[in-house]
Design an enzyme around this catalytic site. Structure first.
Site, mmCIF file in Angstrom:
data_model
loop_
_atom_site.group_PDB
_atom_site.id
_atom_site.type_symbol
_atom_site.label_atom_id
_atom_site.label_comp_id
_atom_site.label_asym_id
_atom_site.label_seq_id
_atom_site.Cartn_x
_atom_site.Cartn_y
_atom_site.Cartn_z
ATOM 1 N N ALA A 117 15.081 1.447 0.344
ATOM 2 C CA ALA A 117 15.212 1.638 -1.106
ATOM 3 C C ALA A 117 14.641 2.987 -1.547
ATOM 4 O O ALA A 117 15.179 3.610 -2.466
ATOM 5 C CB ALA A 117 14.515 0.495 -1.850
ATOM 6 N N ASP A 154 9.875 -3.914 -5.863
ATOM 7 C CA ASP A 154 10.880 -4.952 -6.131
ATOM 8 C C ASP A 154 11.741 -5.205 -4.891
ATOM 9 O O ASP A 154 12.064 -6.354 -4.568
ATOM 10 C CB ASP A 154 11.766 -4.547 -7.316
ATOM 11 C CG ASP A 154 10.955 -4.458 -8.604
ATOM 12 O OD1 ASP A 154 9.926 -5.163 -8.701
ATOM 13 O OD2 ASP A 154 11.343 -3.691 -9.499
ATOM 14 N N LEU A 195 0.831 -1.210 0.000
ATOM 15 C CA LEU A 195 0.000 0.000 0.000
ATOM 16 C C LEU A 195 0.864 1.258 0.000
ATOM 17 O O LEU A 195 0.518 2.258 0.648
ATOM 18 C CB LEU A 195 -0.920 -0.038 1.234
ATOM 19 C CG LEU A 195 -1.820 -1.282 1.353
ATOM 20 C CD1 LEU A 195 -2.427 -1.405 2.747
ATOM 21 C CD2 LEU A 195 -2.928 -1.248 0.296
ATOM 22 N N ARG A 229 16.793 6.359 -1.523
ATOM 23 C CA ARG A 229 17.885 6.593 -2.477
ATOM 24 C C ARG A 229 17.349 6.605 -3.900
ATOM 25 O O ARG A 229 16.399 5.880 -4.208
ATOM 26 C CB ARG A 229 18.917 5.468 -2.346
ATOM 27 C CG ARG A 229 19.650 5.548 -1.018
ATOM 28 C CD ARG A 229 20.903 4.716 -1.066
ATOM 29 N NE ARG A 229 20.774 3.562 -0.215
ATOM 30 C CZ ARG A 229 21.498 2.456 -0.333
ATOM 31 N NH1 ARG A 229 22.377 2.339 -1.295
ATOM 32 N NH2 ARG A 229 21.337 1.470 0.510
HETATM 33 P P1 ATP Z 1 6.922 0.382 -7.521
HETATM 34 O O1 ATP Z 1 6.028 0.081 -8.696
HETATM 35 O O2 ATP Z 1 7.226 1.851 -7.320
HETATM 36 O O3 ATP Z 1 8.123 -0.470 -7.441
HETATM 37 P P2 ATP Z 1 4.796 -0.831 -6.032
HETATM 38 O O4 ATP Z 1 3.611 -0.042 -6.486
HETATM 39 O O5 ATP Z 1 4.988 -2.201 -6.569
HETATM 40 O O6 ATP Z 1 6.112 0.024 -6.198
HETATM 41 P P3 ATP Z 1 4.267 0.005 -3.323
HETATM 42 O O7 ATP Z 1 3.028 -0.531 -2.727
HETATM 43 O O8 ATP Z 1 4.257 1.429 -3.791
HETATM 44 O O9 ATP Z 1 4.766 -0.993 -4.445
HETATM 45 O O10 ATP Z 1 5.478 -0.105 -2.270
HETATM 46 C C1 ATP Z 1 5.968 -1.348 -1.802
HETATM 47 C C2 ATP Z 1 6.380 -1.208 -0.356
HETATM 48 O O11 ATP Z 1 7.415 -0.216 -0.280
HETATM 49 C C3 ATP Z 1 5.277 -0.712 0.575
HETATM 50 O O12 ATP Z 1 4.518 -1.796 1.082
HETATM 51 C C4 ATP Z 1 6.076 -0.010 1.662
HETATM 52 O O13 ATP Z 1 6.486 -0.939 2.664
HETATM 53 C C5 ATP Z 1 7.310 0.502 0.925
HETATM 54 N N1 ATP Z 1 7.154 1.933 0.580
HETATM 55 C C6 ATP Z 1 6.678 2.459 -0.559
HETATM 56 N N2 ATP Z 1 6.661 3.815 -0.504
HETATM 57 C C7 ATP Z 1 7.153 4.139 0.716
HETATM 58 C C8 ATP Z 1 7.408 5.373 1.413
HETATM 59 N N3 ATP Z 1 7.139 6.557 0.849
HETATM 60 N N4 ATP Z 1 7.940 5.314 2.660
HETATM 61 C C9 ATP Z 1 8.237 4.119 3.244
HETATM 62 N N5 ATP Z 1 8.018 2.922 2.640
HETATM 63 C C10 ATP Z 1 7.478 2.932 1.415
#
Ligand code: ATP
Length: 308
Positions: free
Chosen positions: A287, A257, A226, A290
């Protein structure tokens, strides 16, 4: 040492920064151009390796300079690349990305060699690659039928099979049922979870209910990520909401990832799902502090430190 087999994509991301995204037919003069390694499979394989596992990466690259560079990089990271196929007369996968100053982006992907991974290639992999207790992690930047073949082999060998269903297949796709039925753990983000469950994502969406719907289609567990709100883990009747780590995010590309690679390692170490997801949340938080995707992936010591 935990062992993870990743069967997935490898791309080179070519990014141009622009003051704004072009309209159809328009040329906009831009700024910096960067070439960086990417592809969800490669990112997740590097994430799992840096998180402390022995990693076998099964993928396909073209018989070209980008493919050779990708292979050299995988070797430097310590991935076992003995099952990366170099496909003759085929280009390596490339993602062309425009990023506007407002952070909006536009991406076109030429899958190249990734699209040439066939179920038969998976069937030909040696039985010794698939071992009880290890984790198999796959995604959907390779042909769906190859992902299904990979999950079948993992299951037959008694591995824990994780499907990161990205990019989301269309809800109406006939592949959805087979993909979900072939995985033990499915790890969609909000958009992917909604697409797979056949609902539209809304601020008030009940993610536990969405996870329940997905589990009804086969997997024993679901982890819905989320973004900055963390994730929800669901396994049978147990639901846990895990908060994201509070960090200053500079670039969230590849957060998913980082999360999936670390989750695979923790599950291969036999940790319970909620604990594994909390550790993966620490990895993905690092991640996002950075810039870049692979370059931003954290090492085990840093993940352990943040997860304490
Ligand atoms: P992407 O496509 O950008 O690789 P995604 O949409 O597959 O990401 P997300 O749900 O956005 O996946 O993020 C994966 C996990 O990363 C989240 O469950 C959370 O633990 C961590 N995360 C994402 N954004 C943040 C943030 N701004 N601060 C801290 N943790 C984050």
């Amino acid at each position: 040492m935990a062992r993870v087999v990743v069967i997935g994509s490898s791309n080179t991301d070519m990014t141009v920064r622009l003051p704004r995204l072009p309209e159809a037919g328009e040329t906009v003069l831009g700024g910096a151009f960067t070439t960086t390694p990417g592809g969800k499979g490669a990112n997740q394989a590097v994430a799992a390796r840096r998180a402390g596992a022995e990693v076998v990466f099964v993928a396909a690259v073209g018989d070209d300079e980008l493919g050779r560079q990708a292979l050299a990089l995988f070797r430097r990271e310590g991935l076992d690349v003995s099952h990366v196929r170099v496909v003759d007369q085929t280009a390596s996968g490339v993602a062309l990305i425009f990023v506007g100053d407002d952070g909006e982006n536009m991406i076109g992907v030429a899958s190249g060699a990734n699209a040439r991974i066939e179920p038969e290639d998976v069937d030909r992999l040696p039985a010794s690659l698939f071992r009880r207790g290890d984790v198999l992690l796959t995604g959907l930047e390779i042909p769906h039928r190859a992902a299904v073949a990979a999950m079948r082999r993992g299951r037959d060998a008694g591995m824990i099979v994780i499907l990161n269903p990205a990019p989301a297949p269309a809800a109406a796709s006939p592949d959805v049922a087979e993909l979900l039925a072939s995985a033990d753990v499915v790890t969609p983000n909000r958009l992917e979870a909604s697409a797979l469950a056949g609902i539209s994502p809304r601020p008030e969406t009940d993610w536990a209910d969405c996870a329940r719907r997905l589990m009804a289609k086969g997997p024993r567990a679901v982890v819905i990520t989320l973004g900055a709100e963390g994730c929800l883990t669901a396994e049978g009747d147990r639901f846990d909401r895990i908060a994201a780590r509070r960090v200053v995010a500079v670039d969230t590309v590849g957060a998913g990832d980082a999360f999936n690679g670390a989750l695979a390692v923790a599950l291969a170490e036999n940790r319970p799902l909620a604990e594994a997801a909390a550790w993966a949340a620490a990895a993905s938080a690092l991640a996002v502090t950075r810039p870049g995707a692979q370059s931003a992936l954290p090492r085990r010591e840093a993940i352990d430190y943040l997860a304490r």
